[in-house]
Structures are given as C-alpha cells and as structure tokens.
Design a protein around this motif. Structure first.
Motif, mmCIF file in Angstrom:
data_model
loop_
_atom_site.group_PDB
_atom_site.id
_atom_site.type_symbol
_atom_site.label_atom_id
_atom_site.label_comp_id
_atom_site.label_asym_id
_atom_site.label_seq_id
_atom_site.Cartn_x
_atom_site.Cartn_y
_atom_site.Cartn_z
ATOM 1 N N PRO A 45 3.566 -6.835 -6.467
ATOM 2 C CA PRO A 45 3.443 -5.566 -5.747
ATOM 3 C C PRO A 45 2.894 -4.416 -6.590
ATOM 4 C CG PRO A 45 5.687 -5.850 -6.443
ATOM 5 C CD PRO A 45 4.931 -7.082 -6.900
ATOM 6 N N ASN A 57 4.585 -0.558 -4.517
ATOM 7 C CA ASN A 57 5.484 -0.522 -3.380
ATOM 8 C C ASN A 57 6.572 -1.541 -3.651
ATOM 9 O OD1 ASN A 57 3.459 -2.445 -3.157
ATOM 10 N ND2 ASN A 57 3.705 -2.617 -0.968
ATOM 11 N N VAL A 60 6.042 -7.421 -1.718
ATOM 12 C CA VAL A 60 4.887 -7.946 -0.999
ATOM 13 C C VAL A 60 5.028 -9.465 -0.932
ATOM 14 C CG1 VAL A 60 2.373 -8.157 -0.948
ATOM 15 C CG2 VAL A 60 3.421 -6.075 -1.846
ATOM 16 N N LEU A 75 4.200 -5.894 3.650
ATOM 17 C CA LEU A 75 4.630 -4.845 2.736
ATOM 18 C C LEU A 75 5.940 -4.279 3.253
ATOM 19 C CD1 LEU A 75 1.364 -4.840 2.810
ATOM 20 C CD2 LEU A 75 1.649 -2.791 1.464
ATOM 21 N N TYR A 93 -1.056 2.140 0.184
ATOM 22 C CA TYR A 93 -0.578 0.832 -0.279
ATOM 23 C C TYR A 93 -1.485 -0.288 0.216
ATOM 24 C CZ TYR A 93 3.940 2.778 -1.757
ATOM 25 O OH TYR A 93 4.934 3.479 -2.374
ATOM 26 N N PRO A 118 2.387 -4.026 7.667
ATOM 27 C CA PRO A 118 3.207 -3.085 6.903
ATOM 28 C C PRO A 118 4.525 -2.815 7.641
ATOM 29 C CG PRO A 118 1.160 -2.048 7.687
ATOM 30 C CD PRO A 118 1.297 -3.361 8.363
#
Length: 159
Positions: A45, A57, A60, A75, A93, A118
């Motif tokens: 990530p 972030n 992932v 995410l 992101y 996301p």
C-alpha cells in the motif's frame, strides 16, 4: 500516525477471509461471492508521488477473478472522524496506485489499468456525512465543461 483502531483493523484485514467477508457481507457487490481465498493477494500500500512524497493508504488487496486474470484492487481507508475531502483523498490514492502499476510494468498484456473498488470503513461518531462522490465537491461547471470534470466515488461502510 496510526491510531489504536487503525492498527486493530489492519490486523483484522490482513487476512483474506476477513476481506472477502467484508466485501460480500457489507457491500452489494456479488462478484466476490465465489472467489477462492487463494485469489486474494495483499498488495503493497505504499506509494511515492511524482514529487517524491511518500503516501500510504491503509490496506490494498489484489483479487484475481475468473480465468481472464481480471484484477480488482480494494482500497480500505479507515476513518474515525468524518473527512469532508475523502473523495478527493480517494482519487489521489487510486491515482497513485495506477501510477505505481504503470511504473512497475505490472499491467496485463492489454496495458489497461485494473478496476478499483475504493472502500471507506468508518467507525466514528456522528454518522458519516461527507459526500462519497468527488464531483459534488466542485462548483457547478458550465455545460460545455461538464465532460472534463473529475469523478471518483467510493463505497462507504458506516459502522
């Protein structure tokens, strides 16, 4: 800096079983229902922007769906307070994720970017009130400029 809750969630969602359970139980997306756990793979990530600023972030995952090697990146962004600008952060992101895939030559032979799901997992008080759509954070554009305005949405799981 990570909060106590962030560390707990990172620990929980370090397991493919819990990631699949989160997506299949708390979202309307059915494409993950029959995906084997062996198709879930944790991805790095951490990203570095063009200006060499480190960005990260929370978690992932890369998921291989079907025989066509379609990859979906999930995410997970854990929040304990409402962030008015979350849709803008998510756009950043996703952009950094895509740039990283291009830099690492990690695209399929088609050279197309993978779909991205996301997710924001919110555990704060009050209930989430921020927009889940980046377009709503912009002033209304003249009609002829509408096709050129940015768009990014995320799926909210408000505990």
């Amino acid at each position: 800096m990570s909060t106590y809750h962030d560390l707990g969630y990172r620990s929980l969602f370090a397991h493919p079983e819990l990631v699949r359970e989160l997506v299949t139980s708390f979202t309307p997306f059915k494409l993950f229902d029959d995906v084997a756990l062996s198709c879930f793979e944790a991805a790095d990530p951490a990203y570095v922007s063009e200006g060499l600023a480190a960005r990260q972030n929370d978690i992932v995952w890369r998921v291989k769906i079907g025989e066509q090697f379609l990859y979906v990146y999930i995410l997970l962004e854990f929040q304990s307070g409402v962030d008015r600008w979350m849709a803008l952060r998510m756009q950043n992101y996703v952009g950094l994720l895509c740039q990283n895939l291009v830099k690492r030559h990690a695209l399929p032979p088609s050279l197309l970017l993978p779909p991205v799901l996301p997710l924001v997992l919110y555990n704060g008080v009050p209930h989430w009130s921020a927009s889940t759509d980046l377009a709503t954070l912009f002033m209304e554009a003249p009609t002829e400029l509408l096709p050129f305005q940015p768009s990014q949405r995320y799926f909210l799981i408000d505990q």
